[in-house]
Design an enzyme around this catalytic site. Structure first.
Site, PDB file in Angstrom:
ATOM      1  CD  GLU A 236      -8.842 -84.892 -91.811  1.00 16.83           C
ATOM      2  OE1 GLU A 236      -9.241 -83.725 -91.950  1.00 16.83           O
ATOM      3  OE2 GLU A 236      -9.030 -85.545 -90.758  1.00 16.83           O
TER       4      GLU A 236
ATOM      5  CD  GLU B  35      -8.242 -77.774 -85.782  1.00 13.80           C
ATOM      6  OE1 GLU B  35      -7.242 -78.436 -85.473  1.00 13.80           O
ATOM      7  OE2 GLU B  35      -8.216 -76.550 -85.956  1.00 13.80           O
TER       8      GLU B  35
ATOM      9  NE  ARG C 278     -16.947 -19.644 -62.869  1.00 11.80           N
ATOM     10  CZ  ARG C 278     -16.166 -18.653 -63.341  1.00 11.80           C
ATOM     11  NH1 ARG C 278     -16.637 -17.844 -64.281  1.00 11.80           N
ATOM     12  NH2 ARG C 278     -14.963 -18.497 -62.871  1.00 11.80           N
TER      13      ARG C 278
ATOM     14  CG  ASN D  84     -21.596 -31.083 -68.780  1.00  7.70           C
ATOM     15  OD1 ASN D  84     -22.515 -30.390 -68.357  1.00  7.70           O
ATOM     16  ND2 ASN D  84     -20.844 -30.716 -69.798  1.00  7.70           N
TER      17      ASN D  84
ATOM     18  CG  HIS E 125     -21.622 -30.999 -75.673  1.00  7.93           C
ATOM     19  ND1 HIS E 125     -21.112 -29.749 -75.395  1.00  7.93           N
ATOM     20  CD2 HIS E 125     -21.484 -31.182 -77.015  1.00  7.93           C
ATOM     21  CE1 HIS E 125     -20.679 -29.206 -76.530  1.00  7.93           C
ATOM     22  NE2 HIS E 125     -20.898 -30.060 -77.517  1.00  7.93           N
TER      23      HIS E 125
ATOM     24  CB  ALA F 202     -12.416 -36.021 -68.699  1.00  9.39           C
TER      25      ALA F 202
ATOM     26  CD  GLU G  56      -9.423 -33.240 -74.611  1.00  7.29           C
ATOM     27  OE1 GLU G  56      -9.712 -33.014 -75.784  1.00  7.29           O
ATOM     28  OE2 GLU G  56      -8.761 -34.235 -74.240  1.00  7.29           O
ATOM     29  CB  VAL G  57     -13.753 -28.717 -72.577  1.00 12.60           C
ATOM     30  CG1 VAL G  57     -15.200 -28.381 -72.907  1.00 12.60           C
ATOM     31  CG2 VAL G  57     -13.204 -27.751 -71.545  1.00 12.60           C
TER      32      VAL G  57
ATOM     33  CE  LYS H 266     -31.940 -26.630 -73.060  1.00 15.66           C
ATOM     34  NZ  LYS H 266     -30.747 -26.710 -72.159  1.00 15.66           N
TER      35      LYS H 266
END
Length: 1059
Positions: free
Chosen positions: A246, A344, A949, A965, A967, A999, A1001-1002, A1029
């Protein structure tokens, strides 16, 4: 944020801005009534909540194949809640015991054995990855055995398995492709190459050749050599018994894939593969060394053209020839100067295109495939991430595409995963617990990021972490697209966000509305620089012109949240024309101003149609207006309105007639339709703090939402009151607008006079009683903010009061509500007697008794852990009080006694417990005590709202995916304490808040929701904390609803999944 077509599946959007805009706008819009809002995330949840697929009902799936494409298919299918397990046959090291995915040794070339395996394992869907089984008829055989199979039949797969069939098909259906001819004789093929009138330099083996059976020659001699190698030397085996020669096309090569159910097609984002082995497209041809998607150099118009002239025509052509094409159709295209041409077809996902396309799929792949098989694709069209790009880089063995070693150990795979990348295995195997090479193309590393350069950068970083001897890979995947993006191209007004065409479309749509408002004095034709009005033609002899301007205020916010735009136009007109009535003026013409960040023609048309309709009711012409599209000024979906009314009054008929007003005159009150258009900032605050939202049902029959009730349009008084005002019996008229009863009536009285009103003399609509109670508003606040049921007042002489009242009552509800009195020094201009009693009296009906939200069974039980005041606790309580909430707070636990948060919970009727940490010797003992209380209340989800805590590892592990949580930063930036201080020290301009799963880990758990907050010049830690806030009060409830509804969850390895 645009976003937002209805979709049956969710994924996590990429990037802070997209994440925030998409999630928050959808959750926020739920306040309008999820089931009635087709663009709202909660609508899907409301519709589907009762039919969520439980694990026991999930199905097993078999994927046929062993490459990176099959790994990607299994990976995407495993994300579906409908899928319990995915078997891959034969699979590779990446699909061996990987969560919901495992390998099977069933021989895929033995279709009877595959069918038996499907019956034994209760396989409900087979997905065929590679082309060879499709060409061999596996779909035909499994379908005949009663097993659902995704992919085309053997006849339909001829579009890939036979190049000569495909070229003839393209010609038959006039689908653009390169000029060509097929041959079974090598000498004839070479003769054609040497005599063709076009560069016949592309030689293809007609059969299947693992993606390598195409040779692009640079000279006629090379092309003839390729024919010899294919046909006589059998370099591609029996695939080369027929060759297609072609024309060599020039241009950009792209891959455009679609799902097809035989009738409907659903295109995927365009992709571009890189066939050559080395950077800069040097080296030998391969099965593909990498790909990227989408391809930015292809315009939407061109994609639409390809969709219509190639993909749809191909599917239509196959159906007409009696071979419906069902599955994935892959079109390899060359974008020539004469338009796109087909190079194709493949009858399956490409490899490596599959590895960049599937990560961009927002929808549930299992649902899409089922819709394809059941011929219902039109009702379940897939949705794609339009704010992301994906790049995949192939790592190949040394020597590929020739001979190469096997059994080499691969290391660094975990590191790549830690970078947030997907590693799809191809030529890999497990040996003695190690992953080793077993093929030419070993694996692909895929990155999905906010744009193409970022995705390539991350993918290359991932490749650099993975090692095996002799690893070969390219570093420039997507280089053409990146060069295109970096080109200096002239900007257009549309690039800046202003769509002139959309504005022109709007003008054409609203012209008939304006023309319908024509009246004596003007014809209300839009399009000129200015509008004209002929006062003489309107019948005036000595007129005074009177003008007024106003807006609708934050009532607009409710209209936008409820997606109800057809009544707000009357508010705008009424606020202006009711004002000029105070001068006794007839409204003659009106001008509007519509401002937005991005013009939505349909929304704007609805608003302006309402304006035009109100103008007709008021008797004034809609003479013109301004539509201002101002990118960046307004968030997506928001707009603002302003109106300008001009009227006229004959000089001797002007109001108020201050010299005629005397003590003893009576005050007539004309009924309002409700809140009208003032005080909505307070209204919205009251609703936010109440147990309701704008979708809450109200009224005895519950046939109206609170939003619809509040959007009742402002009454138009011009046509009904103008004859009364012109009668000579009315001394003054006041529109009760902003400032309520207390501030508007004095505007039409002499300074020495005031009025005394008796609230028991008129009917106060129940909405005011509800606002009074829910907002705990004082009488003065009510009378100064709201109309309290009186939209206008008239001052009339006592002996004419009954006659004027009767004239008004012929058209409007009205009452005698008070009298004019002399003002004593220091006394109030307006006294409203018995207002509290009147509000209390109207509280007993439907608003009070029928729109209170009630907790429904079946909600997710939530405990909130606090240590102090619990400001976020209050936001969570207000959120869960709404009847549309998926969660119910059943318990508040504090590790300190006597804190304000406990009192807030008790006031809300929520049980509380105190578990003081100081009484326990270790964190684990304290956590065990908390856990025991949680079990007592059958808690299913935990929110930490200022809980000071650190939870122990075993506790977090037990409650994995069930602790939320918040953050005060945009994680992963600024983890730990003192986030605001770190933000200010870093000098960043944007911070915010992040709701995440907890989790060990913080601050490292999977992110659910983020909201950005700008950092302002001069910000201190205190001022920044205050604004963050406020964002937390919105973000935490939104994230809680997402998790409680089941829209988001944590899966294996802490990875987040969206449904």
């Amino acid at each position: 944020m645009g976003y937002f077509r209805e979709n049956k599946s969710w994924v996590q959007p990429m990037g802070v801005w997209g994440h925030t805009a998409w999630l928050w706008s959808c959750v926020h819009k739920c306040s309008q009534g999820a089931e009635s809002n087709p663009r709202c995330v909660h609508r899907d949840l409301v519709v589907r909540k009762s039919s969520l697929v439980c694990w026991a009902m999930a199905e097993q799936v078999l994927v046929i194949g062993s490459g990176g494409r099959e790994h990607a298919l299994a990976w995407k299918l495993a994300q579906s809640p409908h899928v319990k397990h995915v078997f891959v046959a034969p699979g590779n090291a990446g699909t061996a015991d990987n969560g919901k995915i495992s390998n099977s040794a069933v021989p895929v070339s033995d279709h009877a054995a595959v069918a038996q395996f499907c019956r034994d394992q209760d396989i409900r869907l087979v997905v065929v990855g590679p082309e060879v089984p499709l060409a061999a008829g596996i779909v035909d055989d499994l379908t005949a055995a009663g097993i659902k199979c995704f992919g085309p039949t053997a006849k339909a797969a001829q579009l890939e398995s036979s190049k000569s069939f495909t070229k003839a098909f393209l010609d038959r259906h006039e689908i653009p492709t390169a000029r060509w001819k097929s041959f079974t004789d090598a000498k004839a093929a070479c003769a054609f190459i040497n005599s063709a009138t076009f560069p016949a330099l592309v030689v293809k083996a007609s059969g299947l050749a693992a993606g390598k059976g195409v040779i692009v020659a640079s000279t006629k001699e090379e092309a003839c050599k390729a024919v010899t190698e294919i046909m006589q030397d059998k370099s591609f085996g029996t695939a080369g018994e027929t060759v297609v020669v072609e024309e060599l096309l020039e241009g950009e090569e792209i891959s455009y894939l679609c799902f097809s159910d035989g009738v409907t097609i659903a295109p995927m984002p365009p992709a571009q593969d890189h066939k050559r082995l080395m950077d800069g497209d040097e080296g030998p041809n391969t099965g593909g060394m990498g790909a990227y998607s989408p391809a930015p150099q292809i315009s939407k118009d061109l994609l639409q053209k390809i969709r219509e002239t190639v993909l749809q025509k191909t599917v239509d052509g196959m159906r007409k020839e009696g071979v419906p094409y069902v599955g994935v159709l892959y079109a390899g295209l060359m974008l020539t100067k004469d338009g796109p041409k087909v190079l194709e077809f493949n009858c399956r996902f490409g490899d490596p295109e599959c590895q960049v396309i599937l990560p961009l799929l927002r929808s549930d792949l299992y649902e899409v495939m089922q819709a394809v098989i059941s011929r219902k694709l039109a009702t379940s069209m897939p949705v794609w991430k339009d704010d992301s790009a994906a790049v995949t880089v192939v790592m190949a063995s040394q020597g590929y595409p020739g001979t190469y070693p096997k059994g080499l150990e691969i290391t660094g795979l975990a590191k790549a995963k830690q970078l947030g990348l997907e590693v799809f295995h191809a030529g890999t195997a497990l040996k003695d617990g190690r992953v080793v090479t077993s093929g030419g193309r070993v694996l692909t590393v895929t990155a999905t990021r906010e744009d193409l350069p970022a995705a390539l950068r991350e993918a290359n970083l991932g490749v650099a972490t993975i090692h095996f001897q002799g690893a070969t890979y390219r570093k420039d995947i997507g280089y053409r697209a990146i060069a295109f993006l970096r080109q200096s191209r002239g900007l257009t007004y549309k690039n800046s966000g202003v769509d002139i065409e959309a504005g022109n479309t709007l003008v054409q749509k609203i012209k008939p509305f304006a023309a319908a408002t024509s009246r004596s004095g003007c014809n209300a034709e839009l399009g000129g620089f200015a509008g004209l009005f002929d006062l003489k033609a309107a019948g005036y002899t000595d007129p005074i012109l009177v003008s007024g301007t106003d807006g609708v205020g934050t009532k607009l916010k409710i209209a936008q949240e409820c997606q109800k735009h057809d009544t707000i136009g009357q508010d705008l007109v009424a606020m202006c024309v009711n004002d000029i009535l105070a001068q006794g003026a007839e409204p003659l013409f009106f001008l509007d101003y519509f401002a937005c960040g991005k013009l939505d023609v349909e929304v704007a048309q609805g608003v302006i149609a309402g304006i035009a309709d109100a103008c007709k009711k008021a008797g004034c012409a809609l003479l013109g207006g301004e539509t201002a599209e101002m990118p960046g000024m307004y968030p997506p979906g928001e707009y603002d309105l302003a109106g300008f009314a001009v009227g006229a009054v004959e000089r001797g008929q002007m109001l108020p007639q201050l010299d005629r007003i005397t003590e003893g005159d009576l005050v007539i009150g004309v009924a309002s339709s409700g809140v009208h258009s003032n005080g909505f900032s307070l209204v919205r605050k009251i609703v936010e703090k109440s147990s309701l939202d704008f979708s809450s049902r109200v009224g005895v029959s519950g046939d109206q939402t609170l939003g619809e009730l509040l959007l009742t349009p402002t009454k138009l008084y011009s046509k009904t009151l103008l004859p009364v005002l012109r009668s000579g019996h009315v001394k003054a008229y006041a529109h009760i607008t902003g400032g309520g009863l207390l501030e508007n009536i004095p505007r039409v009285l002499p300074q020495s006079l005031g009025v005394v009103l008796d609230a028991l003399t008129w009917k106060i609509p129940e909405i005011f009683s509800w606002l009074h109670k829910e907002g705990n508003l004082s009488e003065e606040e009510m009378a100064r903010t709201f109309n309290c049921g009186v939209g206008a007042v008239l001052v009339v002489q006592k002996d004419m009061a009954q006659q004027v009242l009767r004239d008004i009552q012929a058209h409007e509800t009205a009452w005698l509500i008070g009298k004019v009195v002399s003002l004593q020094k220091g006394s109030d201009n307006v006294k409203v007697l018995n207002l509290h009693r009147a509000l209390q009296a109207n509280r007993s009906l439907c608003v009070h008794s029928h729109i209170q939200g009630k907790i429904q069974p079946g909600k997710v039980k939530v405990a909130v852990l606090i240590s102090g005041t619990g400001t976020n606790l209050e936001a969570l309580i207000n959120s869960t009080k709404k009847d549309t909430s998926y969660a119910q707070i059943v318990l508040v636990i504090s590790n300190k006694a006597g804190v304000e948060g406990l009192r807030k919970a008790e006031r809300a009727g929520i049980p509380t417990r105190v578990v003081e940490h100081t009484r326990y010797q270790s964190r684990s003992e304290f956590d065990s005590a908390v856990d025991k209380v949680l079990e007592e209340f059958s808690v299913e989800l935990i929110c930490l709202a200022g809980f000071m805590r650190i939870l122990s590892g075993p506790f977090v592990k037990k409650w994995e995916g069930k602790i939320l949580n918040i953050h005060p930063s945009l994680l992963p930036s600024f983890k730990g304490a003192h986030a605001h201080r770190l933000v200010l020290q870093a000098g960043v301009r944007v911070t915010g808040c992040t709701v995440h799963f907890v989790a060990e880990e913080v601050d490292a758990g999977a992110i659910i929701f983020q909201e950005a907050v700008p950092v302002k010049l001069g910000d201190t830690e205190a001022t920044l904390a205050e604004r963050v806030k406020e964002a937390e009060h919105r973000a935490f409830p939104a994230a809680l609803q997402l998790v409680a509804s089941g829209a988001v969850r944590v899966g294996e390895a802490g990875k987040i999944y969206w449904k």
